[in-house]
Design a protein around this motif. Structure first.
Motif, PDB file in Angstrom:
ATOM      1  N   GLN A   1      -0.613 -29.042  34.111  1.00 16.73           N
ATOM      2  CA  GLN A   1      -0.457 -29.518  32.738  1.00 16.73           C
ATOM      3  C   GLN A   1      -1.781 -30.025  32.164  1.00 16.73           C
ATOM      4  O   GLN A   1      -2.120 -29.772  31.005  1.00 16.73           O
ATOM      5  CB  GLN A   1       0.572 -30.654  32.692  1.00 16.73           C
ATOM      6  CG  GLN A   1       2.010 -30.171  32.747  1.00 16.73           C
ATOM      7  CD  GLN A   1       2.991 -31.322  32.641  1.00 16.73           C
ATOM      8  OE1 GLN A   1       3.930 -31.411  33.403  1.00 16.73           O
ATOM      9  NE2 GLN A   1       2.788 -32.203  31.694  1.00 16.73           N
ATOM     10  N   GLU A   2      -2.551 -30.760  33.009  1.00 20.09           N
ATOM     11  CA  GLU A   2      -3.830 -31.298  32.530  1.00 20.09           C
ATOM     12  C   GLU A   2      -4.834 -30.174  32.299  1.00 20.09           C
ATOM     13  O   GLU A   2      -5.628 -30.226  31.354  1.00 20.09           O
ATOM     14  CB  GLU A   2      -4.393 -32.306  33.543  1.00 20.09           C
ATOM     15  CG  GLU A   2      -3.753 -33.669  33.488  1.00 20.09           C
ATOM     16  CD  GLU A   2      -2.390 -33.723  34.125  1.00 20.09           C
ATOM     17  OE1 GLU A   2      -2.227 -33.233  35.259  1.00 20.09           O
ATOM     18  OE2 GLU A   2      -1.441 -34.228  33.485  1.00 20.09           O
TER      19      GLU A   2
ATOM     20  N   SER B   1      -0.527 -36.241  35.810  1.00 17.48           N
ATOM     21  CA  SER B   1       0.911 -36.447  35.574  1.00 17.48           C
ATOM     22  C   SER B   1       1.696 -36.394  36.886  1.00 17.48           C
ATOM     23  O   SER B   1       2.811 -36.905  36.962  1.00 17.48           O
ATOM     24  CB  SER B   1       1.440 -35.383  34.605  1.00 17.48           C
ATOM     25  OG  SER B   1       1.172 -34.077  35.100  1.00 17.48           O
TER      26      SER B   1
END
Length: 576
Positions: free
Chosen positions: A102-103, A315
């Motif tokens: 996600q990052e 996350s």
């Protein structure tokens, strides 16, 4: 940028030494004009040669001492800044390594590369300048003013006029240049992105004859950076002649007024010469400060981008009570009402997924493009965390395990085979660092890679080029499979890992895997029906939901979606 200076703590001794040596160098520079004035006023004017030799020798010692202090300050500032850069790069790299996918999606690979290289270099260069000039410039300016006033207070009124003009000109230049420096870093991101896409996608570009299009894209991004750089350099180029003009006019004014003072007997020639040098030192100190004011905003823009990486918390993190070990290490995998959505997506990628896979079983996942097959597989090693439900390994939620403990139990073969620069053996050993030569060869044999490795000039010592560009797609896949096999994990995840293999090699590989992975849990994502027909359990996905579970015969009888997939790939004779 001050936030990044915490990385200087380890080098505070070097920083302290830099400040000491810069202080001593500045004192030496400020003392030299006074000594020169004494030689002229007391030695030359009175014809005292012994005094000239005496003070001249002392001047040489002071100059040599100042030079040595300058060298020492440069050395220690370089050591401190280089160490600082090394620590920041390591911290950024470690942070990025802990990011979930996600990052990576949020920041972008090209931007992360620019931040780790160019941005850190910008801050490192400015740090050297700060360590040297932040102390020297104010000291030189204040000390020069004090010494100039001590030589002739009335003549110092020239500086009262000149210095505000010089400071105003510097401020105007800095104000104009600062926004352009900030814009350059973003444009470098864009250039890096275009370059990276062009290099990694060169085969596609050539196959579609889009080389000219990519050249235009690169030229546009390159021109954008160049135009901004030219604008900045034009502004900066204007500053130096402006500074020299002001300084030369100041020198003319000092000589004009100083000449009258000498005629009136209020000032001596040596003192006037010293005053001119102090005036030059004051103005050069302002010039040094102006360079800092120009470079610091650019470094500040880079520091903000670096801190954005360091402050962006992954996350996916290990809980404080995460399981380090598990007494029951058998490899059972279970999905309980699992749902997952990608950030910003309107619809979930998968939903209501429940099934169980155990040791000694092969569980295959099949479905149309975009049905969520790879997404489902990526939830097991926690590349992403589920939004709803649970993914269990041996009855333990994967969120309750440490990522290291979870992933060391998994042999993962990605959809896109990834190889690293190094030898064939190095790439296979990537799965198990201490693998023996026998284990490497055994894994290669099971992966049906032994034949083509043997035909290579140096066998297992043959070098793999960057990205595996010197081997075919099927060879890449087989080396990736061997890398997973050498690990001998409890859980094997094959994400469409047989797509580049011919049917014969595919069949031989699956037969060899049966015996090799007999006690492990195997999950296979595949597009081919022939790859999954012999699986103990086949999960059929449609639009992120399970459309059927069972073996081949059961699904042919009960699942319309599976029958459609089979009918699209096999002839009636093969189906029968």
């Amino acid at each position: 940028m001050l936030k990044l200076f915490r990385f200087l703590k380890r080098y505070r001794l070097f920083v302290a030494l830099v400040l000491v040596f810069v202080f001593l160098q500045t004192l030496a520079d400020l003392y030299l004009p006074t000594l020169m004035a004494d030689i002229v006023d007391k030695g030359v004017s009175q014809g005292d040669k012994s005094y000239i030799w005496k003070i001249g020798g002392f001047m040489l010692l002071v100059a040599a001492g100042g030079g040595l202090c300058s060298i020492a300050a440069s050395y220690f500032s370089a050591k401190a800044a280089s160490g600082f850069g090394k620590l920041v790069r390591s911290s950024v790299f470690s942070q990025v390594e802990n990011y979930s996918l996600q990052e990576f999606d949020k920041l972008g690979t090209a931007s992360l590369i620019t931040r780790t290289t160019n941005d850190i270099t910008q801050v490192q260069q400015v740090l050297i300048m700060i360590l040297r000039m932040m102390v020297m410039a104010p000291m030189m300016c204040i000390g020069g003013i004090i010494m100039a006033v001590s030589k002739d207070a009335k003549l110092s009124l020239v500086l009262v006029v000149v210095l505000p003009v010089l400071a105003g000109a510097i401020f105007a230049v800095v104000r104009k240049a600062t926004p352009l420096f900030k814009a350059m870093q973003k444009k470098l991101d864009k250039l890096n992105l275009v370059l990276r896409e062009s290099l990694t996608g060169i085969r596609v570009i050539r196959s579609f004859d889009r080389i000219e299009h990519e050249n235009h894209r690169f030229d546009a991004a390159n021109s954008d950076v160049t135009e901004t750089a030219v604008k900045v350099n034009k502004i900066m180029a204007f500053m130096m002649p402006l500074m020299m003009l002001v300084m030369n006019l100041a020198t003319v004014a000092i000589l004009a007024f100083g000449g009258h003072r000498i005629d009136n007997g209020d000032l001596e020639v040596g003192s006037l010469m010293a005053f001119i040098q102090y005036a030059m030192q004051i103005m050069f100190s302002l010039l040094m400060m102006s360079m800092m004011f120009v470079m610091i905003p650019r470094a500040q823009a880079s520091a903000v981008r670096i801190n954005e990486v360091l402050d962006l918390a992954p996350s996916l993190t290990d809980r404080k009570d995460a399981v380090q070990t598990n007494a029951s290490r058998q490899g059972y995998v279970e999905f309980k009402d699992v749902a997952f959505s990608y950030p910003g997506a309107e619809e979930p990628a998968i939903s209501n997924i429940s099934f169980r896979a155990g040791p000694g079983e092969v569980t295959a996942i099949i479905g149309g493009t975009g049905s969520g097959k790879s997404t489902l597989l990526s939830l097991i090693p926690r590349f992403y965390d589920v939004n709803e439900g649970q993914v269990l390994v041996d009855g333990v939620d994967v969120k309750s395990m440490t990522q290291q403990h979870l992933r060391e139990r998994i042999g993962f073969v990605p959809q896109k085979a990834v190889l690293f620069t190094g030898t064939v053996a190095d790439n296979i050993k990537y799965g198990k660092e201490d693998a023996t030569e026998e284990e490497i060869k055994h894994a290669a044999a099971i992966a049906q890679a032994a034949d083509f490795i043997g035909s290579m000039e140096q066998g297992y010592d043959s070098v793999i080029a960057q990205g595996g560009s010197n081997v075919s797609g099927g060879q890449k896949q087989r080396l990736s499979i061997a890398r997973a096999l050498v690990r001998k994990p409890e859980i094997y995840l094959f994400d469409d890992s047989f797509s580049a293999l011919d049917f014969k090699t595919d069949a031989k590989l699956r037969a060899a895997l049966r015996s090799e992975t007999g006690e492990a849990t195997v999950l296979i994502v595949a597009q081919r029906v022939s790859t999954v027909m012999d699986a103990d359990r086949i999960i059929v996905l449609e639009e992120g939901r399970i459309a059927g579970i069972g073996n081949h015969r059961e699904l042919m009888a009960d699942s319309e979606v599976y029958r459609e997939i089979v009918a699209s790939q096999l002839s009636e004779e093969e189906i029968a």
